[in-house]
Motif scaffolding. Structure first.
Motif, mmCIF file in Angstrom:
data_model
loop_
_atom_site.group_PDB
_atom_site.id
_atom_site.type_symbol
_atom_site.label_atom_id
_atom_site.label_comp_id
_atom_site.label_asym_id
_atom_site.label_seq_id
_atom_site.Cartn_x
_atom_site.Cartn_y
_atom_site.Cartn_z
ATOM 1 N N PRO A 170 38.908 42.314 45.851
ATOM 2 C CA PRO A 170 39.028 41.774 44.496
ATOM 3 C C PRO A 170 39.837 42.359 43.801
ATOM 4 O O PRO A 170 40.516 43.457 43.916
ATOM 5 C CB PRO A 170 37.376 42.424 44.179
ATOM 6 N N SER A 171 40.280 41.632 42.598
ATOM 7 C CA SER A 171 41.156 41.929 41.513
ATOM 8 C C SER A 171 40.731 43.012 40.777
ATOM 9 O O SER A 171 39.680 43.181 40.313
ATOM 10 C CB SER A 171 41.310 40.679 40.557
ATOM 11 N N GLN A 172 41.585 43.893 40.382
ATOM 12 C CA GLN A 172 41.321 45.137 39.425
ATOM 13 C C GLN A 172 41.312 44.688 38.069
ATOM 14 O O GLN A 172 41.516 45.562 37.029
ATOM 15 C CB GLN A 172 42.159 46.479 39.619
ATOM 16 N N ARG A 222 45.642 48.163 52.553
ATOM 17 C CA ARG A 222 45.704 47.119 51.825
ATOM 18 C C ARG A 222 46.374 47.593 50.472
ATOM 19 O O ARG A 222 45.959 48.851 49.848
ATOM 20 C CB ARG A 222 44.316 46.468 51.520
ATOM 21 N N SER A 223 47.117 47.064 49.669
ATOM 22 C CA SER A 223 47.598 47.223 48.371
ATOM 23 C C SER A 223 47.926 45.955 47.647
ATOM 24 O O SER A 223 47.910 44.886 48.236
ATOM 25 C CB SER A 223 48.722 48.187 48.430
ATOM 26 N N ARG A 224 47.800 46.350 46.301
ATOM 27 C CA ARG A 224 48.082 44.930 45.345
ATOM 28 C C ARG A 224 48.794 45.258 44.154
ATOM 29 O O ARG A 224 48.753 46.372 43.619
ATOM 30 C CB ARG A 224 46.555 44.565 44.948
ATOM 31 N N ILE A 225 49.980 44.628 44.158
ATOM 32 C CA ILE A 225 50.761 44.571 42.716
ATOM 33 C C ILE A 225 49.997 43.877 41.429
ATOM 34 O O ILE A 225 49.674 42.636 41.818
ATOM 35 C CB ILE A 225 52.201 44.084 43.150
ATOM 36 N N ALA A 226 49.876 44.671 40.495
ATOM 37 C CA ALA A 226 48.877 44.003 39.356
ATOM 38 C C ALA A 226 49.631 42.769 38.838
ATOM 39 O O ALA A 226 51.011 42.704 39.025
ATOM 40 C CB ALA A 226 48.792 45.038 38.543
ATOM 41 N N GLN A 276 55.642 36.821 37.103
ATOM 42 C CA GLN A 276 54.505 37.120 38.246
ATOM 43 C C GLN A 276 53.043 37.169 37.386
ATOM 44 O O GLN A 276 52.887 38.151 36.906
ATOM 45 C CB GLN A 276 54.950 38.516 38.882
ATOM 46 N N ILE A 277 52.303 36.068 37.271
ATOM 47 C CA ILE A 277 51.255 36.258 36.367
ATOM 48 C C ILE A 277 50.151 36.286 37.364
ATOM 49 O O ILE A 277 48.848 36.316 36.733
ATOM 50 C CB ILE A 277 51.487 34.652 35.717
ATOM 51 N N THR A 278 50.106 36.471 38.754
ATOM 52 C CA THR A 278 48.713 36.714 39.297
ATOM 53 C C THR A 278 48.956 38.275 40.160
ATOM 54 O O THR A 278 50.298 38.341 40.447
ATOM 55 C CB THR A 278 48.342 35.586 40.263
ATOM 56 N N ALA A 279 47.999 38.691 40.765
ATOM 57 C CA ALA A 279 47.998 39.813 41.392
ATOM 58 C C ALA A 279 48.764 39.657 42.952
ATOM 59 O O ALA A 279 48.377 38.197 43.105
ATOM 60 C CB ALA A 279 46.894 40.622 41.417
#
Length: 428
Positions: free
Chosen positions: A425-427, A230-234, A241-244
């Protein structure tokens, strides 16, 4: 007569003189991706320290991971940057290497940073979720790169086949991603570390959107194939791009063949580990690299030259943190035929969004222990790694942040494996 005698006397002496070896060349990727400046950062550290003792480190622009492995096999490059999922397939003779057998010659040097399969959508496509791309004109990624392999894995996980997507026409010699701007494409996949110059340009200039890659099918894909994470772009990393953004992650790795001489590998290892603080400042995607992260476990066997005692880190070297004004900005994303050039220089456009961070956690497999090219161009001393001059020194790194990304620092982040259906969960 005297000249003939002199020639016969000198020939044996010439045979005793050392022969200058070829420059150490790193296969990278398109010039405004992240592989290219990453290779430039490695060369900058090696060349600034004169670690190669008279030889030079150069970078070769290619189409990406598959092209790099081919160039490595053919001896056109000595080191290569490759996606970890492509390395898995090469190691086991699967995916794009089906029918070729397992490649037992590949060896790992370093795990570098997190990158991810990123889904981009045209602002007029109506695409807001992964499921929306069915029936649309979707570009699977650059041939010769790892993108088509990773996007095909996603398609298989979703139960899709090529007949479920609309046809599109690419213009020869033109960057395919421009289709997201002119309306000839609805969506496209790109594998990138973040921030990416190409994505930042498309998001700012054409209002291209980043679409999350998530859902039950993706959960199963990650569970069945541990070389993906899993990965997430902040949030706020790119314009608009206002959300992760959740997506599929893998690592970018520096690899070589087992035949690369141990002393060369030890030189690369010792120099990079001793200058890891400087190296981490040469591109935003490298900003969270540490000795421990560089030596994180990977699936490939470790090169023999990496296995003995490693050096202690050295103090910061100011000359490695200064921009090189003698070189030019990187060109637009249009990717020419692969070319070998000096490592990229002042790239004020590379961090078109914000300063990146490395993955928050590592979930890679256990490490085992033992895109026609132009001629090489030498890399000058202290070559810049396509790094914005604003991001090179600690005091002004924040200047690399665009107005849409002000107040944010995180970037592409790996997320610990969660149960199917869970959202990490968001970082922030």
């Amino acid at each position: 007569m005297h000249l003939r005698i002199l020639r016969h006397l000198l020939l044996p002496l010439c045979a005793l003189l050392p022969v200058t070896s070829q420059a150490l060349t790193i296969g990278t990727g398109p010039v405004n991706g992240v592989y290219y400046p990453t290779g430039g950062a490695i060369c900058r550290v090696l060349n600034a320290d004169h670690a190669l003792r008279g030889d030079r480190c150069t970078v070769q622009s290619t189409h990406g991971s598959l092209a790099n492995l081919k160039a490595l096999e053919e001896g056109d490059v000595q080191l290569a940057l490759v996606q970890s999922d492509i390395l898995h397939h090469a190691l086991h003779g699967t995916g794009p290497f089906s029918g070729q057998g397992a490649n037992h010659k590949l060896r790992s040097l370093f795990r570098l940073y997190q990158e991810s399969l990123t889904l981009l959508a045209s602002p007029t496509s109506g695409i807001t979720t992964l499921a929306d791309i069915e029936g649309k004109r979707v570009y699977p990624g650059e041939p010769g790169a790892g993108e088509p392999t990773t996007s095909q894995a996603l398609m298989n996980a979703m139960g899709w086949h090529s007949g479920q997507f609309a046809a599109y026409q690419l213009t020869p010699g033109r960057d395919p991603l421009e289709g997201l701007c002119d309306g000839s494409l609805d969506a496209a996949f790109i594998v990138a570390g973040h921030p990416s110059l190409a994505i930042g340009d498309l998001a700012g200039r054409c209002k291209v959107r980043l679409i999350p890659i998530e859902g039950e099918q993706i959960d199963r894909l990650l569970k069945e194939h541990p070389y993906y994470q899993r990965s997430r772009i902040a949030a706020n990393l790119y314009p608009g791009q206002i959300t992760a953004i959740n997506n599929i992650g893998m690592s970018a790795e520096l690899v070589a063949l087992a035949s690369l001489p141990d002393p060369i590998v030890r030189t690369v290892r010792d120099t990079l580990l001793a200058r890891v603080k400087q190296f981490s400042r040469l591109h935003p995607a490298l900003s969270k690299i540490t000795v421990e992260r560089l030596q994180a476990q990977t699936e490939l066997p470790l090169h023999a030259g990496m296995s003995d005692k490693t050096p202690e880190p050295l103090p910061l070297a100011p000359e490695l943190l200064m921009p090189d004004d003698s070189l030019q900005d990187a060109p637009e994303r249009d990717t020419p035929e692969p070319a070998t050039t000096e490592p990229p220089a002042d790239a004020g456009n590379v961090a078109s969004a914000a300063v990146a961070t490395e993955p928050a956690s590592d979930t890679s497999p256990t490490r085992a222990t033992p895109d026609a090219a132009t001629p090489n161009t030498e890399a000058p001393d202290a070559v810049s790694a396509a790094t914005p001059s604003e991001a090179v020194t600690p005091d002004n790194r924040e200047q690399a942040t665009t107005s849409a990304a002000q107040g944010t620092t995180p970037a592409d982040e790996s997320v610990p494996e969660a149960a199917a259906g869970d959202t990490a969960p968001s970082q922030h």
